[in-house]
Design a protein around this motif. Sequence first.
Motif, PDB file in Angstrom:
ATOM      1  N   LYS A   3       0.776  -1.177   0.179  1.00  0.00           N
ATOM      2  CA  LYS A   3      -0.029  -0.027  -0.171  1.00  0.00           C
ATOM      3  C   LYS A   3       0.957   1.224  -0.046  1.00  0.00           C
ATOM      4  O   LYS A   3       2.259   1.274   0.093  1.00  0.00           O
ATOM      5  N   TYR A  43     -12.006  -3.126  -3.171  1.00  0.00           N
ATOM      6  CA  TYR A  43     -12.687  -3.104  -1.839  1.00  0.00           C
ATOM      7  C   TYR A  43     -14.251  -3.160  -1.940  1.00  0.00           C
ATOM      8  O   TYR A  43     -14.744  -2.734  -1.011  1.00  0.00           O
ATOM      9  N   LEU A  46     -16.515  -4.183   0.958  1.00  0.00           N
ATOM     10  CA  LEU A  46     -16.380  -3.211   2.156  1.00  0.00           C
ATOM     11  C   LEU A  46     -17.199  -1.696   1.778  1.00  0.00           C
ATOM     12  O   LEU A  46     -17.112  -0.851   2.650  1.00  0.00           O
ATOM     13  N   PHE A  51     -15.657   3.239   7.208  1.00  0.00           N
ATOM     14  CA  PHE A  51     -14.094   3.585   6.823  1.00  0.00           C
ATOM     15  C   PHE A  51     -13.911   3.489   5.419  1.00  0.00           C
ATOM     16  O   PHE A  51     -12.851   3.728   4.707  1.00  0.00           O
ATOM     17  N   LEU A  55     -10.604   4.530   2.966  1.00  0.00           N
ATOM     18  CA  LEU A  55      -9.790   3.428   2.586  1.00  0.00           C
ATOM     19  C   LEU A  55      -9.486   3.711   1.179  1.00  0.00           C
ATOM     20  O   LEU A  55      -8.327   3.603   0.419  1.00  0.00           O
ATOM     21  N   TYR A  58      -7.049   6.322   0.942  1.00  0.00           N
ATOM     22  CA  TYR A  58      -5.651   5.755   1.121  1.00  0.00           C
ATOM     23  C   TYR A  58      -4.939   5.069   0.029  1.00  0.00           C
ATOM     24  O   TYR A  58      -3.970   5.346  -0.340  1.00  0.00           O
ATOM     25  N   ARG A  79      -1.106 -14.644   3.951  1.00  0.00           N
ATOM     26  CA  ARG A  79      -2.046 -14.066   5.120  1.00  0.00           C
ATOM     27  C   ARG A  79      -1.203 -14.015   6.407  1.00  0.00           C
ATOM     28  O   ARG A  79      -1.205 -13.009   7.145  1.00  0.00           O
ATOM     29  N   THR A  85      -5.170  -7.723  10.500  1.00  0.00           N
ATOM     30  CA  THR A  85      -5.878  -6.396   9.920  1.00  0.00           C
ATOM     31  C   THR A  85      -5.211  -5.376  10.775  1.00  0.00           C
ATOM     32  O   THR A  85      -4.694  -4.372  10.252  1.00  0.00           O
ATOM     33  N   ARG A  96       2.945  -6.834   9.271  1.00  0.00           N
ATOM     34  CA  ARG A  96       2.328  -5.558   9.693  1.00  0.00           C
ATOM     35  C   ARG A  96       2.820  -5.499  11.434  1.00  0.00           C
ATOM     36  O   ARG A  96       2.849  -4.789  11.976  1.00  0.00           O
ATOM     37  N   ASN A 106      -1.841  -0.050   7.164  1.00  0.00           N
ATOM     38  CA  ASN A 106      -1.149  -1.198   7.587  1.00  0.00           C
ATOM     39  C   ASN A 106      -0.433  -2.132   6.451  1.00  0.00           C
ATOM     40  O   ASN A 106      -0.357  -3.007   6.354  1.00  0.00           O
ATOM     41  N   HIS A 109      -1.723  -5.429   1.484  1.00  0.00           N
ATOM     42  CA  HIS A 109      -2.730  -6.172   1.352  1.00  0.00           C
ATOM     43  C   HIS A 109      -2.513  -7.639   0.998  1.00  0.00           C
ATOM     44  O   HIS A 109      -1.513  -7.741   0.036  1.00  0.00           O
ATOM     45  N   GLY A 110      -3.337  -8.525   1.458  1.00  0.00           N
ATOM     46  CA  GLY A 110      -3.087  -9.873   0.738  1.00  0.00           C
ATOM     47  C   GLY A 110      -4.502 -10.468   0.368  1.00  0.00           C
ATOM     48  O   GLY A 110      -5.282 -10.275   1.078  1.00  0.00           O
TER      49      GLY A 110
HETATM   50  P1  RTP Z   1      -6.660  -6.167   3.147  1.00  0.00           P
HETATM   51  O1  RTP Z   1      -7.765  -6.596   2.417  1.00  0.00           O
HETATM   52  O2  RTP Z   1      -6.174  -4.787   2.841  1.00  0.00           O
HETATM   53  O3  RTP Z   1      -5.518  -7.041   2.935  1.00  0.00           O
HETATM   54  O4  RTP Z   1      -6.804  -6.288   4.612  1.00  0.00           O
HETATM   55  P2  RTP Z   1      -7.856  -7.180   5.566  1.00  0.00           P
HETATM   56  O5  RTP Z   1      -8.344  -8.126   4.468  1.00  0.00           O
HETATM   57  O6  RTP Z   1      -6.802  -7.664   6.653  1.00  0.00           O
HETATM   58  O7  RTP Z   1      -8.784  -6.406   6.124  1.00  0.00           O
HETATM   59  P3  RTP Z   1     -10.463  -5.968   5.512  1.00  0.00           P
HETATM   60  O8  RTP Z   1     -11.393  -6.286   6.342  1.00  0.00           O
HETATM   61  O9  RTP Z   1     -10.432  -6.566   4.202  1.00  0.00           O
HETATM   62  O10 RTP Z   1     -10.047  -4.490   5.338  1.00  0.00           O
HETATM   63  C1  RTP Z   1      -9.474  -3.891   4.369  1.00  0.00           C
HETATM   64  C2  RTP Z   1      -8.878  -2.700   4.852  1.00  0.00           C
HETATM   65  O11 RTP Z   1      -9.446  -1.680   5.393  1.00  0.00           O
HETATM   66  C3  RTP Z   1      -8.784  -0.853   6.291  1.00  0.00           C
HETATM   67  N1  RTP Z   1      -9.502  -0.941   7.578  1.00  0.00           N
HETATM   68  N2  RTP Z   1      -9.586   0.207   8.225  1.00  0.00           N
HETATM   69  N3  RTP Z   1     -10.674   1.953  10.228  1.00  0.00           N
HETATM   70  C4  RTP Z   1     -10.968   0.711  10.174  1.00  0.00           C
HETATM   71  O12 RTP Z   1     -11.675   0.146  11.253  1.00  0.00           O
HETATM   72  C5  RTP Z   1     -10.426  -0.265   9.078  1.00  0.00           C
HETATM   73  N4  RTP Z   1     -10.923  -1.465   9.200  1.00  0.00           N
HETATM   74  C6  RTP Z   1     -10.166  -1.983   8.037  1.00  0.00           C
HETATM   75  C7  RTP Z   1      -7.405  -1.591   6.317  1.00  0.00           C
HETATM   76  O13 RTP Z   1      -6.427  -1.013   5.518  1.00  0.00           O
HETATM   77  C8  RTP Z   1      -7.552  -2.851   5.894  1.00  0.00           C
HETATM   78  O14 RTP Z   1      -6.304  -3.476   5.500  1.00  0.00           O
END
Ligand code: RTP
Length: 141
Positions: A3, A43, A46, A51, A55, A58, A79, A85, A96, A106, A109-110
């Motif tokens: 990122k 994304y 989400l 957020f 996101l 960012y 992962r 996360t 991380r 963080n 991303h994976g």
């Molecule tokens: P990623 O997709 O980036 O690998 O991360 P992840 O699976 O570990 O987590 P995910 O739930 O898919 O969330 C994607 C990214 O969103 C940001 N995030 N911010 N502010 C918050 O509470 C929050 N929660 C998630 C993080 O950058 C996360 O990696």
Amino acid sequence: MIKPDGVQRGLVGEVIKRFEQRGYTLKGLKLMNVEKSLAEKHYEDLSARPFFPALVDYICSGPVVAMVWEGKGVVATGRKMIGATNPLASEPGTIRGDFAIEVGRNVIHGSDSVESATREIGLWFPEGLAQWTPVAKPWIY
Ligand code: RTP
């Protein structure tokens, strides 16, 4: 994907080193700016989360390094190598856990499943991947 904060902090080599040393094979690699539409698509699961706008901002805030890694169990093991996360919950020794403290910064991303990886490779590498000539070394997968 490394990122924008990972690129800005000079962690590209560190991340690549960890995946190479583990035994995974690099199949795709590029430094790129991310269009808002690509970040939103990436994304999209989400999109209802509070957020989500931050996101997307960012991910679009500076160049990222998009990568494809191949090898035995790479999605699940990748992962684990990346960590939880929220970096405060990431074990030391993970990317991380070693390099971050903010969930909103963080580093990496994976993909979370083989299906997600297939979808994301299509999104990030629409031009396709480099071809490897098969090698006769069984420890290189
Ligand atoms: P990623 O997709 O980036 O690998 O991360 P992840 O699976 O570990 O987590 P995910 O739930 O898919 O969330 C994607 C990214 O969103 C940001 N995030 N911010 N502010 C918050 O509470 C929050 N929660 C998630 C993080 O950058 C996360 O990696």
